[in-house]
Design a protein around this motif. Structure first.
Motif: not given
Length: 602
Positions: A126-134, A137-142
């Protein structure tokens, strides 16, 4: 005699019936399979058979071959034996019962530990997936931010270009109107104005280079690589954590040499006597030098319940190693670790108990095999010096040895019809190669494909042979004087042969061409004096030992002297070998007796 037995049997039968009638414990009567109406009342000891009275008269009549005895007397002895067997079983039964309880306890804890592991794995992924999700979102924002920045930049550029374009159009239109409608006076006046305007426009041209028009996403990590990393994420093991018994754990110390990385092996043993895993935080290893200074150590579990304690000592002398598990020392006192000089042998095998040892080879799993010519046998050891096995070889004067990729022993014989014998890993004679082309073979080296290079001191050459012994070519004829041992470097398509009389090492390719030779007779470093044993290390460096002065020297692949590993002082020296764990094994002999000395090689 028969009548007495009959009377005794009748008496026993009556007693059995009386016992039954009196309410004694019920014991069913056993009848003779041959005489169905007769009860088994005797035991023939030589035949180890129960018999009835009729049997004692016919088939088992008392005499040399038969000796029927009353069951009661035999039963007493058998009961004593049963008591002994019962006593033997008791300790094992107790141990097995304890093991059963241990397994049952482990089984009762299995679900709990598995549930905990599932929770941990779930949280981890879950932590790994949360990191991927974060990150997503960072990449999309960028991407959105970069789009806006690029868009503003391009909009500004459009305005500047349009402004210049408008100026150019205006100047062009002014020139056109002047040409079409102006008088001569107007044209003269307009030309000066137009020239000034055009020069101003051309003097400050707008940057027309296209700005970035696309926002591109780059993976940064290949999907295949990421997939491999994901496949390695998380590790599942079945451990017996918490059941370690410090009093049963064992430390085995490997030979230690100053300035070389050395290791000790720790076996963590559970209460059931088997190896078990332990949390790394529960294990500590402290090493101190002779002055009490701490030496850095590293702990790594290399297998279930097997740990490597690695360290690099800086001084010679007696060091102290203390190992604790869960804060409890393995022994009452620290282990002694003797650190020796790099020029001293760290292990001596055989202690001058080997009879005329000649050559040596090491298998891929580290087994050291030595030829004992005096006893016509091959003996093997591990790098700790422990004897593994020993087997006799057929024929007189075995001399050279190598171990092929199938862990078979290939042995040359000096005076057995020019034979080469191959023994399986199980020490069984696999094949004998009797070759007319051989006269007095000494050293042998086996290539990965099974071909062999054999030195022949009588023919003063080397022979390249097929795996079945078929002749391929003769190499070194007219160049070698007294070829002794051979080392092969297949990565460079060459082999090296020591020449004891020429005091050189000759280097040939496998096509038979002499590449070069090196060596100068002498006692100094870098000089050769009757070179015998030779090996090539993984980097292509050539290791050679002088028979008489014991200089164990290293040369680079081009034959340039690099260093002296040690000066072996015991007797004269023959074959050498390099072990997988970084030791040089040297065969030493003196007056028909010898040993193997191991030196640390870097």
């Amino acid at each position: 005699m028969a009548s007495n037995i009959k009377k005794s049997a009748d008496f026993d039968e009556q007693n059995l019936e009386a016992s039954d009638s009196e309410g004694g414990s019920f014991q069913p009567k056993a009848f003779c399979p041959k005489h169905e109406d007769q009860i088994l009342t005797f035991y023939c000891d030589p035949c180890q058979t129960l018999v009835c009275v009729s049997c004692t008269v016919v088939e088992h009549r008392p005499g040399d071959k038969h000796n029927p005895v009353e069951i009661s007397s035999i039963a007493v002895k058998k009961k004593e034996e049963l008591q002994k067997q019962k006593a033997k079983v008791k300790p094992r039964e107790k141990f097995v019962r304890a093991a059963l309880n241990e397994v049952k306890m482990g089984l009762s804890e299995l679900s709990t530990s598995a549930d905990t592991a599932i929770e941990q794995a779930t949280a981890y992924f879950d932590h790994l997936m949360a990191m991927l999700q974060d990150r997503k979102e960072e990449v999309i924002t960028e991407i959105d931010s970069r789009r806006k920045e690029a868009g503003k930049c391009m909009e500004t550029q459009i305005e500047v270009i349009e402004f210049e374009l408008a100026g150019l159009k205006s100047a062009a239109e002014f020139c056109k109107q002047s040409l079409e409608h102006g008088s001569d006076v107007h044209v003269i006046e307009a030309e000066g104005q137009a020239r000034q305007r055009v020069e101003e426009l051309l003097a400050m041209p707008t940057d027309l280079t296209a700005r970035p028009s696309q926002v591109v996403f780059s993976e940064g990590m290949a999907v295949a690589d990421f997939r491999d990393d994901v496949a390695r994420a998380g590790c599942v093991q079945v451990q017996h954590t918490g059941r370690v018994d410090a009093s049963k754990c064992v430390v085995k110390r490997k030979p230690a040499v100053v300035a070389f990385s050395s290791i000790a092996l720790l076996y963590t043993i559970g209460k059931n006597g088997h190896r078990c895993s332990v949390d790394k935080d529960d294990v500590t290893a402290t090493l101190t030098d002779p002055l009490g200074q701490a030496i850095p150590t590293q702990l790594q579990e290399t297998g279930m319940g097997l740990w490597e304690i690695s360290y690099t000592p800086e001084v010679t002398g007696n060091h102290k190693l203390e190992v604790k598990i869960n804060g409890r020392s393995l022994t009452m006192y620290p282990y002694d670790v003797r650190v020796q000089s790099s020029h001293a042998p760290v292990v001596t095998i055989g202690t001058w108990g080997l009879c005329n040892p000649t050559d040596i080879a090491v298998s891929i799993n580290g087994e050291i095999a030595v030829v004992e010519a005096g006893l016509r046998r091959i003996k093997t050891f591990n790098t700790n010096g422990d004897s593994c096995r020993c087997f006799l070889v057929d024929g007189k004067c075995p001399w050279g040895i190598d171990i092929d990729s199938n862990r078979q022993f290939v042995v040359t014989f000096l005076s057995t019809g020019q034979a080469i014998r191959v023994y399986s890993h199980d020490t069984i004679l696999f094949k004998t190669l009797r070759l007319d082309c051989l006269r007095n073979p000494t050293g042998v080296a086996v290539l990965k494909d099974g071909r062999m290079v054999v030195a022949d001191k009588q023919q003063k050459s080397c022979l390249l042979l097929k795996p079945d012994g078929s002749f391929i070519r003769e190499i070194g004829k007219g160049q070698l004087q007294y070829p002794w041992f051979i080392a092969v470097d297949e990565s460079r398509d060459r082999f090296y042969v020591t020449d004891c009389r020429a005091h050189k090492v000759f280097v040939f390719d496998l096509e038979g061409k002499l590449k070069f030779s090196f060596g100068k007779q002498g006692q100094n470093e870098g000089e050769l004096e009757c070179p015998t044993g030779i090996r090539v290390d993984p980097a292509g460096n050539i290791i050679v030992i002088n028979r008489d002065n014991g200089h164990l020297q290293v040369f680079d692949p081009d034959g340039m002297y690099q260093r002296t590993v040690a000066t072996v002082k015991r007797g004269c020296h023959q074959g050498i070998a390099l072990t997988p764990d970084g030791y040089l094994a040297v065969v030493c002999s003196h007056r028909q007796w010898g040993c193997i000395e191991l030196y640390r090689y870097k």
